[in-house]
Design a protein around this motif. Structure first.
Motif, mmCIF file in Angstrom:
data_model
loop_
_atom_site.group_PDB
_atom_site.id
_atom_site.type_symbol
_atom_site.label_atom_id
_atom_site.label_comp_id
_atom_site.label_asym_id
_atom_site.label_seq_id
_atom_site.Cartn_x
_atom_site.Cartn_y
_atom_site.Cartn_z
ATOM 1 N N VAL A 37 0.854 -1.103 -0.173
ATOM 2 C CA VAL A 37 0.113 0.082 0.051
ATOM 3 C C VAL A 37 0.916 1.092 0.162
ATOM 4 O O VAL A 37 0.515 2.198 -0.765
ATOM 5 C CB VAL A 37 -1.012 -0.042 1.257
ATOM 6 N N ALA A 38 2.099 1.295 0.916
ATOM 7 C CA ALA A 38 3.118 2.350 0.671
ATOM 8 C C ALA A 38 3.456 2.796 -0.420
ATOM 9 O O ALA A 38 3.619 3.780 -0.915
ATOM 10 C CB ALA A 38 4.071 2.011 2.044
ATOM 11 N N ALA A 45 -1.313 12.517 -4.385
ATOM 12 C CA ALA A 45 -1.400 13.646 -3.391
ATOM 13 C C ALA A 45 -2.767 13.333 -2.497
ATOM 14 O O ALA A 45 -2.701 13.773 -1.276
ATOM 15 C CB ALA A 45 -1.350 15.217 -4.169
ATOM 16 N N GLY A 46 -3.653 12.874 -3.205
ATOM 17 C CA GLY A 46 -4.809 12.540 -2.621
ATOM 18 C C GLY A 46 -4.988 11.400 -1.741
ATOM 19 O O GLY A 46 -5.844 11.359 -0.767
ATOM 20 N N LEU A 50 -3.030 8.390 3.527
ATOM 21 C CA LEU A 50 -2.949 6.945 3.597
ATOM 22 C C LEU A 50 -1.312 6.205 3.445
ATOM 23 O O LEU A 50 -0.938 5.343 4.070
ATOM 24 C CB LEU A 50 -3.750 6.082 2.500
ATOM 25 N N HIS A 51 -0.607 6.977 2.607
ATOM 26 C CA HIS A 51 0.886 6.615 2.045
ATOM 27 C C HIS A 51 1.671 6.664 3.789
ATOM 28 O O HIS A 51 2.363 5.418 3.874
ATOM 29 C CB HIS A 51 1.308 7.450 1.180
ATOM 30 N N ALA A 55 3.180 3.486 5.310
ATOM 31 C CA ALA A 55 4.643 3.458 5.346
ATOM 32 C C ALA A 55 4.923 3.131 6.942
ATOM 33 O O ALA A 55 5.863 2.711 7.071
ATOM 34 C CB ALA A 55 5.309 4.707 4.875
ATOM 35 N N ALA A 56 4.366 3.873 7.898
ATOM 36 C CA ALA A 56 4.661 3.686 9.280
ATOM 37 C C ALA A 56 4.386 2.302 9.933
ATOM 38 O O ALA A 56 5.201 1.782 10.581
ATOM 39 C CB ALA A 56 3.843 4.807 10.157
ATOM 40 N N VAL A 57 3.352 1.739 9.307
ATOM 41 C CA VAL A 57 2.754 0.243 9.670
ATOM 42 C C VAL A 57 3.879 -0.471 9.188
ATOM 43 O O VAL A 57 4.155 -1.288 9.983
ATOM 44 C CB VAL A 57 1.370 -0.019 9.257
#
Length: 183
Positions: A37-38, A45-46, A50-51, A55-57
Protein backbone atom coordinates in the motif's frame (compact mmCIF):
# COMPACT_ATOMS: atom_id res chain seq x y z
CA UNK A 1 13.94 -5.95 -2.69
CA UNK A 2 10.73 -5.55 -0.66
CA UNK A 3 9.35 -8.91 0.66
CA UNK A 4 6.00 -8.58 -1.10
CA UNK A 5 7.77 -8.12 -4.43
CA UNK A 6 8.96 -11.71 -4.23
CA UNK A 7 5.39 -12.72 -4.91
CA UNK A 8 4.15 -12.49 -8.47
CA UNK A 9 2.80 -8.91 -8.24
CA UNK A 10 2.54 -8.75 -11.99
CA UNK A 11 -0.21 -11.37 -11.82
CA UNK A 12 -2.03 -9.18 -9.27
CA UNK A 13 -1.77 -6.11 -11.47
CA UNK A 14 -3.07 -7.97 -14.53
CA UNK A 15 -6.20 -9.13 -12.71
CA UNK A 16 -9.24 -7.49 -14.14
CA UNK A 17 -11.61 -8.69 -11.46
CA UNK A 18 -11.43 -6.59 -8.27
CA UNK A 19 -12.65 -9.50 -6.16
CA UNK A 20 -9.65 -11.59 -7.22
CA UNK A 21 -7.31 -8.73 -6.39
CA UNK A 22 -8.88 -8.26 -2.97
CA UNK A 23 -8.72 -11.97 -2.16
CA UNK A 24 -5.02 -12.12 -3.12
CA UNK A 25 -4.21 -9.00 -1.07
CA UNK A 26 -6.08 -10.43 1.91
CA UNK A 27 -3.70 -13.41 1.89
CA UNK A 28 -0.65 -11.16 2.44
CA UNK A 29 0.79 -10.78 5.95
CA UNK A 30 0.32 -7.35 7.56
CA UNK A 31 3.87 -6.14 6.91
CA UNK A 32 3.77 -7.08 3.23
CA UNK A 33 0.32 -5.56 2.71
CA UNK A 34 1.37 -2.30 4.38
CA UNK A 35 4.54 -2.16 2.24
CA UNK A 36 2.50 -2.73 -0.92
CA UNK A 37 0.00 0.00 0.00
CA UNK A 38 2.87 2.37 0.81
CA UNK A 39 4.50 1.77 -2.59
CA UNK A 40 1.25 2.02 -4.56
CA UNK A 41 0.23 5.30 -2.87
CA UNK A 42 3.66 6.96 -3.19
CA UNK A 43 3.47 10.22 -5.12
CA UNK A 44 -0.32 10.47 -5.01
CA UNK A 45 -1.34 13.72 -3.35
CA UNK A 46 -4.88 12.60 -2.60
CA UNK A 47 -3.60 9.49 -0.81
CA UNK A 48 -0.70 11.09 1.07
CA UNK A 49 -2.26 10.44 4.49
CA UNK A 50 -2.82 6.77 3.59
CA UNK A 51 0.76 6.56 2.29
CA UNK A 52 2.16 7.93 5.56
CA UNK A 53 0.13 5.49 7.65
CA UNK A 54 1.01 2.51 5.45
CA UNK A 55 4.71 3.41 5.50
CA UNK A 56 4.65 3.75 9.29
CA UNK A 57 2.86 0.41 9.69
CA UNK A 58 5.23 -1.30 7.26
CA UNK A 59 8.18 0.03 9.26
CA UNK A 60 6.87 -1.20 12.60
CA UNK A 61 5.00 -4.44 11.79
CA UNK A 62 7.14 -7.51 11.92
CA UNK A 63 9.74 -6.06 14.31
CA UNK A 64 7.90 -7.01 17.50
CA UNK A 65 7.67 -10.67 18.47
CA UNK A 66 4.28 -12.30 17.98
CA UNK A 67 4.36 -13.79 21.48
CA UNK A 68 5.81 -12.00 24.49
CA UNK A 69 7.04 -14.31 27.23
CA UNK A 70 6.03 -12.91 30.62
CA UNK A 71 7.30 -15.72 32.80
CA UNK A 72 9.36 -14.47 35.75
CA UNK A 73 13.15 -14.60 35.49
CA UNK A 74 13.52 -15.53 39.15
CA UNK A 75 12.82 -18.86 40.75
CA UNK A 76 9.78 -19.08 43.03
CA UNK A 77 10.39 -18.85 46.76
CA UNK A 78 11.16 -22.17 48.43
CA UNK A 79 8.05 -23.68 49.93
CA UNK A 80 5.64 -21.65 47.80
CA UNK A 81 2.94 -23.61 46.01
CA UNK A 82 3.35 -24.05 42.26
CA UNK A 83 1.18 -21.91 40.02
CA UNK A 84 -1.82 -23.65 38.50
CA UNK A 85 -1.24 -22.85 34.83
CA UNK A 86 -3.55 -23.97 32.05
CA UNK A 87 -2.78 -23.23 28.41
CA UNK A 88 -5.70 -21.73 26.55
CA UNK A 89 -6.14 -20.20 23.15
CA UNK A 90 -9.15 -18.14 24.16
CA UNK A 91 -7.02 -15.54 25.91
CA UNK A 92 -5.38 -12.54 24.27
CA UNK A 93 -2.16 -13.54 22.52
CA UNK A 94 -2.89 -17.21 23.34
CA UNK A 95 -0.72 -17.05 26.46
CA UNK A 96 -1.08 -19.21 29.54
CA UNK A 97 -3.99 -18.62 31.87
CA UNK A 98 -3.16 -18.53 35.58
CA UNK A 99 -6.00 -19.68 37.79
CA UNK A 100 -6.42 -19.69 41.55
CA UNK A 101 -6.06 -17.07 44.24
CA UNK A 102 -2.78 -15.33 44.97
CA UNK A 103 -1.09 -16.73 48.04
CA UNK A 104 0.97 -14.41 50.24
CA UNK A 105 4.58 -15.47 50.77
CA UNK A 106 5.39 -17.56 53.82
CA UNK A 107 6.35 -15.61 56.92
CA UNK A 108 3.99 -12.69 56.35
CA UNK A 109 1.09 -12.81 58.79
CA UNK A 110 -2.34 -12.42 57.26
CA UNK A 111 -5.10 -10.98 59.39
CA UNK A 112 -8.62 -12.07 58.56
CA UNK A 113 -10.91 -9.14 58.07
CA UNK A 114 -8.43 -6.70 56.56
CA UNK A 115 -10.49 -4.07 54.80
CA UNK A 116 -13.63 -5.04 56.68
CA UNK A 117 -14.19 -8.37 54.92
CA UNK A 118 -13.31 -11.96 55.76
CA UNK A 119 -11.36 -14.11 53.35
CA UNK A 120 -14.71 -15.45 52.10
CA UNK A 121 -15.85 -11.92 51.20
CA UNK A 122 -18.31 -11.48 54.08
CA UNK A 123 -18.30 -8.10 55.91
CA UNK A 124 -17.00 -8.32 59.46
CA UNK A 125 -19.15 -7.30 62.43
CA UNK A 126 -16.74 -4.49 63.28
CA UNK A 127 -16.92 -2.99 59.79
CA UNK A 128 -20.73 -3.10 59.79
CA UNK A 129 -20.86 -1.53 63.26
CA UNK A 130 -18.43 1.21 62.19
CA UNK A 131 -20.53 2.02 59.13
CA UNK A 132 -23.74 2.21 61.19
CA UNK A 133 -22.08 4.43 63.80
CA UNK A 134 -20.67 6.69 61.11
CA UNK A 135 -24.07 7.11 59.45
CA UNK A 136 -25.76 7.73 62.80
CA UNK A 137 -23.15 10.36 63.69
CA UNK A 138 -23.58 12.02 60.31
CA UNK A 139 -27.35 12.15 60.79
CA UNK A 140 -26.99 13.67 64.27
CA UNK A 141 -24.55 16.28 62.96
CA UNK A 142 -26.88 17.19 60.11
CA UNK A 143 -29.75 17.57 62.57
CA UNK A 144 -27.69 19.87 64.80
CA UNK A 145 -26.57 21.99 61.86
CA UNK A 146 -30.13 22.17 60.58
CA UNK A 147 -31.37 23.50 63.92
CA UNK A 148 -28.81 26.31 63.82
CA UNK A 149 -30.17 27.75 60.56
CA UNK A 150 -33.20 30.08 60.45
CA UNK A 151 -35.11 27.65 58.24
CA UNK A 152 -34.37 24.79 60.64
CA UNK A 153 -35.55 26.82 63.61
CA UNK A 154 -38.67 27.79 61.71
CA UNK A 155 -39.52 24.16 60.99
CA UNK A 156 -38.94 23.25 64.61
CA UNK A 157 -41.14 26.12 65.78
CA UNK A 158 -43.88 25.03 63.36
CA UNK A 159 -43.65 21.47 64.72
CA UNK A 160 -43.93 22.69 68.31
CA UNK A 161 -46.94 24.87 67.42
CA UNK A 162 -48.69 21.92 65.74
CA UNK A 163 -47.96 19.68 68.72
CA UNK A 164 -49.39 22.31 71.09
CA UNK A 165 -52.50 22.75 68.91
CA UNK A 166 -52.97 18.97 68.74
CA UNK A 167 -52.72 18.61 72.53
CA UNK A 168 -55.24 21.42 73.04
CA UNK A 169 -57.69 19.87 70.56
CA UNK A 170 -57.28 16.45 72.21
CA UNK A 171 -58.10 18.02 75.59
CA UNK A 172 -61.22 19.64 74.11
CA UNK A 173 -62.36 16.30 72.72
CA UNK A 174 -61.74 14.57 76.06
CA UNK A 175 -63.70 17.26 77.94
CA UNK A 176 -66.60 16.98 75.51
CA UNK A 177 -66.60 13.19 75.90
CA UNK A 178 -66.58 13.46 79.71
CA UNK A 179 -69.32 16.07 79.51
CA UNK A 180 -71.49 13.56 77.61
CA UNK A 181 -70.81 10.89 80.25
CA UNK A 182 -72.17 13.13 83.05
CA UNK A 183 -75.44 13.71 81.27
Amino acid sequence: MVPWQSRPLRSLVRMSNAEDLVSELAKLPDAELAAAVAQVTAGRAGLSALHEVAAAVAATVGHAPDYIDVTPDTDPAPGSPPLDVAVTLDQVEGGPLVTGLPVPPAGIPTAPGIGGYTTAGVPTFESVRDKVEQRYGTAQGMDELDRQTPAGRSVEEQWDARQKTARERLEQIRKSMHGNDND
